[in-house]
Write a protein that holds these residues in place. Structure first.
Motif, mmCIF file in Angstrom:
data_model
loop_
_atom_site.group_PDB
_atom_site.id
_atom_site.type_symbol
_atom_site.label_atom_id
_atom_site.label_comp_id
_atom_site.label_asym_id
_atom_site.label_seq_id
_atom_site.Cartn_x
_atom_site.Cartn_y
_atom_site.Cartn_z
ATOM 1 N N GLY A 88 89.239 30.487 -21.632
ATOM 2 C CA GLY A 88 89.153 29.252 -20.865
ATOM 3 C C GLY A 88 88.389 29.376 -19.562
ATOM 4 O O GLY A 88 88.697 28.703 -18.584
ATOM 5 N N VAL A 89 87.379 30.244 -19.542
ATOM 6 C CA VAL A 89 86.543 30.394 -18.349
ATOM 7 C C VAL A 89 85.092 30.142 -18.736
ATOM 8 O O VAL A 89 84.734 30.174 -19.912
ATOM 9 C CB VAL A 89 86.676 31.804 -17.710
ATOM 10 N N SER A 90 84.264 29.890 -17.748
ATOM 11 C CA SER A 90 82.851 29.654 -18.029
ATOM 12 C C SER A 90 82.157 30.986 -18.334
ATOM 13 O O SER A 90 82.608 32.048 -17.914
ATOM 14 C CB SER A 90 82.174 28.982 -16.834
ATOM 15 N N VAL A 91 81.064 30.883 -19.060
ATOM 16 C CA VAL A 91 80.281 32.069 -19.396
ATOM 17 C C VAL A 91 79.729 32.698 -18.118
ATOM 18 O O VAL A 91 79.666 33.920 -17.990
ATOM 19 C CB VAL A 91 79.150 31.711 -20.385
ATOM 20 N N HIS A 92 79.366 31.853 -17.167
ATOM 21 C CA HIS A 92 78.857 32.363 -15.898
ATOM 22 C C HIS A 92 79.911 33.226 -15.196
ATOM 23 O O HIS A 92 79.599 34.311 -14.697
ATOM 24 C CB HIS A 92 78.423 31.197 -15.010
ATOM 25 N N SER A 93 81.159 32.764 -15.171
ATOM 26 C CA SER A 93 82.236 33.553 -14.565
ATOM 27 C C SER A 93 82.415 34.871 -15.313
ATOM 28 O O SER A 93 82.579 35.930 -14.705
ATOM 29 C CB SER A 93 83.566 32.791 -14.586
ATOM 30 N N ALA A 94 82.384 34.799 -16.645
ATOM 31 C CA ALA A 94 82.552 36.005 -17.450
ATOM 32 C C ALA A 94 81.459 37.025 -17.136
ATOM 33 O O ALA A 94 81.743 38.214 -16.952
ATOM 34 C CB ALA A 94 82.536 35.652 -18.940
ATOM 35 N N ARG A 95 80.222 36.560 -17.038
ATOM 36 C CA ARG A 95 79.120 37.478 -16.704
ATOM 37 C C ARG A 95 79.291 38.066 -15.310
ATOM 38 O O ARG A 95 79.036 39.250 -15.089
ATOM 39 C CB ARG A 95 77.786 36.737 -16.791
ATOM 40 N N ARG A 96 79.738 37.222 -14.365
ATOM 41 C CA ARG A 96 79.944 37.698 -13.003
ATOM 42 C C ARG A 96 81.057 38.751 -12.954
ATOM 43 O O ARG A 96 80.918 39.787 -12.318
ATOM 44 C CB ARG A 96 80.265 36.521 -12.084
ATOM 45 N N TRP A 97 82.156 38.498 -13.649
ATOM 46 C CA TRP A 97 83.270 39.439 -13.663
ATOM 47 C C TRP A 97 82.861 40.767 -14.294
ATOM 48 O O TRP A 97 83.248 41.839 -13.832
ATOM 49 C CB TRP A 97 84.454 38.867 -14.418
ATOM 50 N N LYS A 98 82.063 40.691 -15.365
ATOM 51 C CA LYS A 98 81.587 41.910 -16.022
ATOM 52 C C LYS A 98 80.702 42.709 -15.061
ATOM 53 O O LYS A 98 80.815 43.937 -14.967
ATOM 54 C CB LYS A 98 80.823 41.536 -17.289
ATOM 55 N N LYS A 99 79.843 42.021 -14.337
ATOM 56 C CA LYS A 99 78.963 42.691 -13.376
ATOM 57 C C LYS A 99 79.778 43.287 -12.222
ATOM 58 O O LYS A 99 79.515 44.418 -11.788
ATOM 59 C CB LYS A 99 77.933 41.698 -12.836
ATOM 60 N N GLU A 100 80.779 42.552 -11.726
ATOM 61 C CA GLU A 100 81.632 43.076 -10.656
ATOM 62 C C GLU A 100 82.385 44.314 -11.120
ATOM 63 O O GLU A 100 82.532 45.278 -10.366
ATOM 64 C CB GLU A 100 82.620 42.001 -10.192
ATOM 65 N N ALA A 101 82.866 44.290 -12.368
ATOM 66 C CA ALA A 101 83.573 45.453 -12.912
ATOM 67 C C ALA A 101 82.630 46.653 -13.000
ATOM 68 O O ALA A 101 83.013 47.779 -12.654
ATOM 69 C CB ALA A 101 84.152 45.125 -14.288
ATOM 70 N N LEU A 102 81.403 46.418 -13.437
ATOM 71 C CA LEU A 102 80.418 47.494 -13.518
ATOM 72 C C LEU A 102 80.156 48.091 -12.136
ATOM 73 O O LEU A 102 80.113 49.314 -11.976
ATOM 74 C CB LEU A 102 79.118 46.982 -14.134
ATOM 75 N N ASN A 103 80.017 47.240 -11.135
ATOM 76 C CA ASN A 103 79.768 47.708 -9.769
ATOM 77 C C ASN A 103 80.939 48.511 -9.220
ATOM 78 O O ASN A 103 80.761 49.355 -8.340
ATOM 79 C CB ASN A 103 79.449 46.543 -8.840
#
Length: 142
Positions: free
Chosen positions: A83-98
């Motif tokens: 139930g989240v936007s794809v943009h949020s999902a991409r941002r969270w994945k990038k934050e986790a990588l960082n």
């Protein structure tokens, strides 16, 4: 008429639609964050570990990670499921990588392990799951 003649316009239209949806996702994220900062409780605002305001809970982020990494869903499908936007999902994945949590490495390792286990089972159909060569799965008397 060749199949590529039909597919080319369809793919172009799908690309246009995806671009439009990504823009909508970004706008929706901005609105959710603005609403959360304004104290809107209807969006499920939560305070994050850094003290900032989050539009989604930590459990939602963890659910997205689990769906993407362990259930092997695409990021888009995992986002829809959570139930989240794809943009949020991409941002969270990038934050986790960082922060050192590489979802792709874990996902690849799990996939490789599952392929190896599948090949082993195919070569050794008589072995029970979890048994290694020479192990019958039965305990030996003492």
């Amino acid at each position: 008429m060749k199949p590529q003649d039909i597919m080319s316009p369809v793919l172009a239209e799908l690309h246009t639609i995806r671009t439009q949806l990504d823009g909508i996702d970004r706008r929706l994220d901005r609105l959710q964050v603005k609403g959360a900062r304004a104290g809107a409780t209807g969006l499920g605002a939560h305070t994050g570990a850094t003290g900032g305001v989050m539009a989604h809970s930590r459990a939602t982020r963890e659910g997205l990670r689990r769906a993407y990494v362990f259930d092997n869903l695409s990021l888009e499908l995992a986002a829809i499921q959570c139930g989240v936007s794809v943009h949020s999902a991409r941002r969270w994945k990038k934050e986790a990588l960082n922060s050192g949590d590489d979802w792709e490495v874990i996902r690849s390792a799990l996939s490789a392990g599952q392929r190896c286990a599948g090949r082993y089972r195919a070569r050794h159909p008589d072995q029970p799951d979890g048994a290694v060569s020479g192990d019958t799965g039965k305990s030996q008397p003492g």
